[in-house]
Design a protein around this motif. Structure first.
Motif, PDB file in Angstrom:
ATOM      1  N   GLN A 106       0.353  -6.958  -2.175  1.00 27.47           N
ATOM      2  CA  GLN A 106      -0.568  -7.032  -1.027  1.00 27.47           C
ATOM      3  C   GLN A 106      -1.614  -5.922  -1.071  1.00 27.47           C
ATOM      4  OE1 GLN A 106       0.747  -5.669   2.859  1.00 27.47           O
ATOM      5  NE2 GLN A 106       2.797  -5.329   2.035  1.00 27.47           N
ATOM      6  N   CYS A 107      -1.318  -4.797  -1.699  1.00 29.81           N
ATOM      7  CA  CYS A 107      -2.301  -3.705  -1.761  1.00 29.81           C
ATOM      8  C   CYS A 107      -2.855  -3.484  -3.170  1.00 29.81           C
ATOM      9  CB  CYS A 107      -1.683  -2.403  -1.272  1.00 29.81           C
ATOM     10  SG  CYS A 107      -1.182  -2.469   0.451  1.00 29.81           S
ATOM     11  N   HIS A 108      -2.016  -3.728  -4.203  1.00 27.30           N
ATOM     12  CA  HIS A 108      -2.472  -3.466  -5.580  1.00 27.30           C
ATOM     13  C   HIS A 108      -2.897  -4.747  -6.295  1.00 27.30           C
ATOM     14  CE1 HIS A 108      -1.300   0.758  -5.549  1.00 27.30           C
ATOM     15  NE2 HIS A 108      -0.215   0.392  -4.905  1.00 27.30           N
ATOM     16  N   TYR A 130      -7.208   6.022 -14.866  1.00 27.93           N
ATOM     17  CA  TYR A 130      -7.477   7.013 -13.825  1.00 27.93           C
ATOM     18  C   TYR A 130      -6.320   7.007 -12.834  1.00 27.93           C
ATOM     19  CZ  TYR A 130     -12.115   7.185 -15.786  1.00 27.93           C
ATOM     20  OH  TYR A 130     -13.159   7.338 -16.663  1.00 27.93           O
ATOM     21  N   ILE A 132      -4.418   9.102  -9.485  1.00 25.73           N
ATOM     22  CA  ILE A 132      -4.529  10.121  -8.437  1.00 25.73           C
ATOM     23  C   ILE A 132      -3.352  11.083  -8.542  1.00 25.73           C
ATOM     24  CG2 ILE A 132      -4.716  10.521  -5.946  1.00 25.73           C
ATOM     25  CD1 ILE A 132      -5.512   7.502  -5.715  1.00 25.73           C
ATOM     26  N   ILE A 144       6.316   6.180  -6.406  1.00 24.36           N
ATOM     27  CA  ILE A 144       6.954   5.000  -5.821  1.00 24.36           C
ATOM     28  C   ILE A 144       8.164   5.424  -4.979  1.00 24.36           C
ATOM     29  CG2 ILE A 144       8.085   2.796  -6.350  1.00 24.36           C
ATOM     30  CD1 ILE A 144       6.387   2.751  -8.953  1.00 24.36           C
ATOM     31  N   TYR A 148       3.161   8.352  -0.712  1.00 24.24           N
ATOM     32  CA  TYR A 148       2.218   9.286  -0.084  1.00 24.24           C
ATOM     33  C   TYR A 148       1.821   8.625   1.222  1.00 24.24           C
ATOM     34  CZ  TYR A 148       2.194  11.722  -4.520  1.00 24.24           C
ATOM     35  OH  TYR A 148       2.592  12.412  -5.637  1.00 24.24           O
ATOM     36  N   MET A 153       0.317   4.879   0.848  1.00 27.71           N
ATOM     37  CA  MET A 153       1.309   4.396  -0.131  1.00 27.71           C
ATOM     38  C   MET A 153       2.693   4.769   0.400  1.00 27.71           C
ATOM     39  SD  MET A 153       2.350   3.108  -3.025  1.00 27.71           S
ATOM     40  CE  MET A 153       3.801   3.267  -4.070  1.00 27.71           C
ATOM     41  N   TRP A 156       9.341   3.910  -1.283  1.00 24.68           N
ATOM     42  CA  TRP A 156      10.145   2.699  -1.493  1.00 24.68           C
ATOM     43  C   TRP A 156      11.598   3.023  -1.760  1.00 24.68           C
ATOM     44  CZ3 TRP A 156       7.906  -1.967  -0.541  1.00 24.68           C
ATOM     45  CH2 TRP A 156       6.513  -1.948  -0.382  1.00 24.68           C
TER      46      TRP A 156
END
Ligand code: HEC
Length: 195
Positions: A106-108, A130, A132, A144, A148, A153, A156
């Protein structure tokens, strides 16, 4: 020599006997027919037997399960994570959960390139060079596991150690794929770790 009758035709002066097929030949033929029926029922109709691709999958899963069991009793290390990422069955499990729409996708995005339904998603592209929060296996595991949350993020770890390890293995398999997708985040640094 045979006592059988000669057949009537002649080719280039060559004649042939009308011999019976030898019994050993007939029996091996009949047994092959019977065997094929049994084989078909066993492997294809009842599905009791494992065909080579399935047997291979079972072996792969067993190998993956052994490594996962070893990981459960040992501290997580870079080597362990890389070993997991080299197990196709673990990566396949990670892929399944990653692509589950309510989880990472859903986000990645389902491909991990940060694109969700053709638009840049909330999460960064995980296939570019790249990062972060760092690109080593341990960095990705930590991201994971702990998340963060203040940056969007989630952590999990509540899903269990196996979940986090499989997700990490899959992200490691995406690393360096450089799929066309969301451009690198402004605060990401370029890093291409040795595989
Ligand atoms: C609600 C949205 C969301 C979900 C769901 C999500 N992520 Fe993220 N993810 C983010 C965001 C946002 C970041 C960037 C965080 C930052 O800017 O520090 C991120 C960062 C990451 C990073 C680090 C990228 C980098 O450049 O360092 C990894 C790896 C990652 N996510 C993996 C996953 C995995 C695996 C899952 C599923 C188990 C998942 N994410 C689920 C939003 C999400």
């Amino acid at each position: 020599m045979s006592n059988a009758e000669l057949r009537h035709h002649t080719f280039d002066g060559i004649q042939e006997f009308d011999n019976h097929l030898p019994n050993w030949w007939l029996w091996s033929f009949y047994s092959a027919c019977l065997f094929s029926i049994g084989y078909w029922i066993w492997f294809h109709t009842l599905g009791v037997g494992e065909l080579p691709p399935e047997a291979y999958q079972t072996e792969q899963r067993a190998a993956a399960a052994r490594i996962e069991a070893a990981m459960a009793n040992n501290p997580v290390t870079e080597e362990m994570l890389l070993k997991l990422a080299s197990e196709p069955a673990v990566v396949a499990e990670g892929e399944k959960l990653f692509k589950t729409p309510s989880l990472c996708a859903q986000c990645h995005g389902p491909d991990g390139n940060g694109m969700v339904s053709g638009l840049p998603g909330v999460g960064p592209n995980l296939t570019d060079d790249y990062w972060i929060h760092g690109s080593t296996a341990m960095d990705i595991y930590k991201t994971i596991h702990d998340g963060y949350p203040e940056k969007g993020m989630a952590s999990w770890k509540g899903y269990g150690a196996t979940f986090v390890q499989r997700a990490t293995a899959y992200v490691l398999s995406l690393r360096g794929k450089n799929l066309k997708g969301k451009p690198p985040e402004e605060n990401a640094k370029q890093s291409t770790p040795a595989k």
